[in-house]
Design a protein around this motif. Structure first.
Motif, PDB file in Angstrom:
ATOM      1  N   LEU A   1       0.802  -1.223   0.000  1.00 43.70           N
ATOM      2  CA  LEU A   1       0.000   0.000   0.000  1.00 43.70           C
ATOM      3  C   LEU A   1       0.839   1.279   0.000  1.00 43.70           C
ATOM      4  O   LEU A   1       0.284   2.379   0.021  1.00 43.70           O
TER       5      LEU A   1
ATOM      6  N   GLU B   1       2.608   2.871  -2.256  1.00 46.03           N
ATOM      7  CA  GLU B   1       2.406   3.809  -3.367  1.00 46.03           C
ATOM      8  C   GLU B   1       1.024   4.451  -3.312  1.00 46.03           C
ATOM      9  O   GLU B   1       0.859   5.619  -3.669  1.00 46.03           O
ATOM     10  N   VAL B   2       0.029   3.687  -2.867  1.00 50.19           N
ATOM     11  CA  VAL B   2      -1.320   4.250  -2.742  1.00 50.19           C
ATOM     12  C   VAL B   2      -1.326   5.372  -1.706  1.00 50.19           C
ATOM     13  O   VAL B   2      -1.872   6.464  -1.937  1.00 50.19           O
ATOM     14  N   VAL B   3      -0.710   5.103  -0.565  1.00 45.86           N
ATOM     15  CA  VAL B   3      -0.656   6.108   0.496  1.00 45.86           C
ATOM     16  C   VAL B   3       0.112   7.337   0.027  1.00 45.86           C
ATOM     17  O   VAL B   3      -0.325   8.482   0.229  1.00 45.86           O
ATOM     18  N   LYS B   4       1.240   7.111  -0.631  1.00 46.77           N
ATOM     19  CA  LYS B   4       2.047   8.239  -1.090  1.00 46.77           C
ATOM     20  C   LYS B   4       1.308   9.066  -2.136  1.00 46.77           C
ATOM     21  O   LYS B   4       1.326  10.304  -2.108  1.00 46.77           O
ATOM     22  N   ALA B   5       0.624   8.403  -3.061  1.00 48.78           N
ATOM     23  CA  ALA B   5      -0.072   9.118  -4.134  1.00 48.78           C
ATOM     24  C   ALA B   5      -1.206   9.983  -3.588  1.00 48.78           C
ATOM     25  O   ALA B   5      -1.463  11.077  -4.102  1.00 48.78           O
ATOM     26  N   ARG B   6      -1.876   9.512  -2.541  1.00 47.18           N
ATOM     27  CA  ARG B   6      -3.041  10.247  -2.037  1.00 47.18           C
ATOM     28  C   ARG B   6      -2.697  11.250  -0.937  1.00 47.18           C
ATOM     29  O   ARG B   6      -3.309  12.312  -0.848  1.00 47.18           O
TER      30      ARG B   6
ATOM     31  N   ASN C   1      -6.666  13.096   1.762  1.00 47.23           N
ATOM     32  CA  ASN C   1      -6.255  13.178   0.360  1.00 47.23           C
ATOM     33  C   ASN C   1      -5.889  14.629   0.061  1.00 47.23           C
ATOM     34  O   ASN C   1      -6.752  15.507   0.054  1.00 47.23           O
TER      35      ASN C   1
ATOM     36  N   ASP D   1      -9.977  10.592   3.122  1.00 47.28           N
ATOM     37  CA  ASP D   1      -9.986   9.553   2.091  1.00 47.28           C
ATOM     38  C   ASP D   1     -10.720   8.310   2.587  1.00 47.28           C
ATOM     39  O   ASP D   1     -10.263   7.634   3.515  1.00 47.28           O
TER      40      ASP D   1
ATOM     41  N   GLU E   1     -11.157   5.331   1.341  1.00 44.84           N
ATOM     42  CA  GLU E   1     -10.464   4.050   1.220  1.00 44.84           C
ATOM     43  C   GLU E   1      -9.406   3.884   2.306  1.00 44.84           C
ATOM     44  O   GLU E   1      -9.257   2.800   2.891  1.00 44.84           O
ATOM     45  N   LEU E   2      -8.682   4.946   2.606  1.00 46.49           N
ATOM     46  CA  LEU E   2      -7.672   4.862   3.654  1.00 46.49           C
ATOM     47  C   LEU E   2      -8.328   4.671   5.016  1.00 46.49           C
ATOM     48  O   LEU E   2      -7.815   3.927   5.866  1.00 46.49           O
TER      49      LEU E   2
END
Length: 509
Positions: free
Chosen positions: A121, A123-128, A194, A201, A203-204
């Motif tokens: 996760l 990259e997902v955390v970093k992107a958002r 986000n 966010d 999803e997070l």
């Protein structure tokens, strides 16, 4: 002349400063707060103590201002700035904290972070969020509280609990429990926000099993959040008569507030705050800029609805290394002695001190690293260790600025050409000169080094009309001293190489 009250709740103390509209300090007060260490790697604060010390210092500063001939009716607004990421959970009905606050330095949630990383996760955390998965941030701290405290998760799902970073906790107390809110700069440090949509966010939140009902509302940093309940001033009845229901007109996390107080409104301007830790931010404008060099993308203090971003690097142990010399090693009796002891030797004699007491932050991000003193010989003295400790602050900050400049160039900009400095340790001339020597660029110290509190005051002044726009604030910024580099660049590069070698020796994996 209009006055502004800044509440500066930090890691080691609560402070209150009254500024006039020209940014001059009129009065101030400070109280230390207890550091609670239940076990290795855990760091806590008592939320009630955070509030009462902040309230008491506000009263002390206001009374001091009145004693000096200022009218309290001239106080227009309150600004709050705070240690970020520190996590508080309390009951909405009584305002009672469920537990001690978990401080930003705390590493107890490393297991949760490992699990998230193992799920891929990162990259997902970093992107958002612009952040890396690390115990530093509030999200995993909140999850730990909900998972660990008996009945907490069920109470949260029923809407009975409120979460906040320290700014939110103070705002709740000031308004008598009427306002549960934060600003974008603090929200962006939770790992739940986000930074592109400016929303929590979903999803997070689901990944960490956090109900949205516990989260505060999010507003720009310069915003009228609410008004102070006069009852919070307690027995100071004469002051209550003079003070109207003051608006809380500005909130920003301490590092974003410091960037704002340094007039860092334009892309490319960078500042470094030398406090318990060291925090370097560079404004990147209205566009979020991802880092390829271990830095974080975060929301800058937002004076209006327009988006504002910054790149940030965090050193977990900066000035705290001097506290360790005093309290741990007992090499000095008072923190102010460190410059004299360090200056008693011409250099560190090859000694390198990496103060990775709670792991390493940017650009290394190694939570398992531990502190090390390397390069010791029979000729090494406590003075060499003191000098190496002081120099470690500059070495860590230099690594941040080098990473920041690489990111700036990669984005089509220029390397950082000047570093503005603030925080308690920036008054140490030996440290500032060594910092300039390592960086090879001017290090600029402003006349008002209390830029964290000043930034909060400026944000409050904008929302209540004391200032028409940020450009007016930029005209108030003044230089105290410029430290120019004197060290040949090959020698500076050699010193940085020695530092990086010492860092590699702290890593346990």
């Amino acid at each position: 002349m209009a006055l502004l009250l800044a509440l500066d709740q930090g890691t080691s103390s609560s402070r209150a400063i009254v500024f006039d509209e020209l940014g001059h300090v009129v009065a101030q007060a400070q109280k230390e707060i207890r550091q609670i260490f239940p076990q290795p790697g855990w760091v806590e604060h008592d939320p009630i103590e955070l509030w009462t010390t902040q309230r008491d210092t506000a009263l002390m500063a206001l009374l001091d201002a009145r004693t000096k001939g200022h009218r309290l009716t001239d106080v227009r607004s309150i600004g709050i700035t705070n240690q970020r990421e520190t996590t508080v959970l309390w009951r909405r009905d009584t305002g009672e904290p469920l537990a001690h606050a978990i401080v930003w330095q705390d590493r107890r949630t490393e297991g949760i972070c490992l699990h998230l990383r193992a799920q891929g996760l990162g990259e997902v955390v970093k992107a958002r969020t612009g952040l890396v998965i690390d115990p530093y941030f509030s999200g995993t701290k909140l999850k730990w509280l909900l998972d660990t405290l008996p009945g907490a998760r069920e109470a949260a799902q029923r809407g009975e609990l409120a979460f906040g970073t320290v700014d939110t906790w103070l705002l709740w107390q000031l308004t008598g429990g009427r306002v549960h809110a934060t600003d974008v700069s603090n929200a962006s440090r939770t790992m739940l926000f986000n930074i592109h949509t400016r929303q929590w966010d979903a999803e997070l939140l689901a990944l960490l099993d956090i109900p949205e009902s516990v989260l505060p509302d999010v507003h720009p940093s310069s915003h009228v959040y609410g008004h102070v309940n006069p009852a919070v001033w307690g027995g100071a009845a004469d002051m209550v008569m003079e003070l109207p229901a003051l608006p809380v007109g500005g909130i920003a996390g301490d590092q974003q507030a410091a960037l704002f107080g340094q007039a860092g409104f334009e892309p490319g301007l960078a500042k470094n705050t030398y406090g318990t830790g060291c925090f370097m931010l560079m404004h990147t404008g209205a566009s979020s800029q991802p880092s390829a060099n271990g830095l974080l993308t975060t929301c800058a203090a937002q004076p209006d609805q327009a988006q504002a971003y910054a790149l940030e690097g965090s050193v977990f142990v900066g000035g705290a290394v001097v506290q360790w010399l005093r309290d741990g090693l007992q090499a000095i009796k008072a923190a102010g002695e460190v410059q004299t002891l360090a200056a008693s030797v011409p250099d560190s004699g090859g000694v390198r001190f990496v103060p990775a007491f709670t792991g390493l932050g940017a650009p290394y991000w190694d939570s398992e690293a531990r502190g090390a003193i390397v390069g010791l010989t029979r000729g090494s003295t406590v003075a060499h260790i003191a000098r190496a400790a002081l120099e470690s602050i500059a070495f860590q900050s230099a690594a941040l600025l080098q990473a920041m400049s690489r990111d700036a160039v990669a984005a089509g900009g220029r390397p950082v050409s000047e570093l503005r400095v603030d925080g308690g340790a920036c008054v140490n001339n030996l440290l500032m000169q060594f910092q300039a020597d390592l960086l090879g660029i001017p290090v600029v110290r402003p006349k008002v080094i209390e830029t964290t509190a000043l930034g909060a005051a400026y944000l409050a002044g904008l929302s209540c009309g004391v200032y028409p726009d940020p450009q007016t604030l930029a005209s108030l910024w003044q230089t105290d001293r410029v430290f120019l580099p004197t060290l040949p660049r090959p020698r500076a590069a050699q010193l940085m190489a020695e530092w990086e070698h010492a860092v590699r020796q702290t890593c346990l994996r």
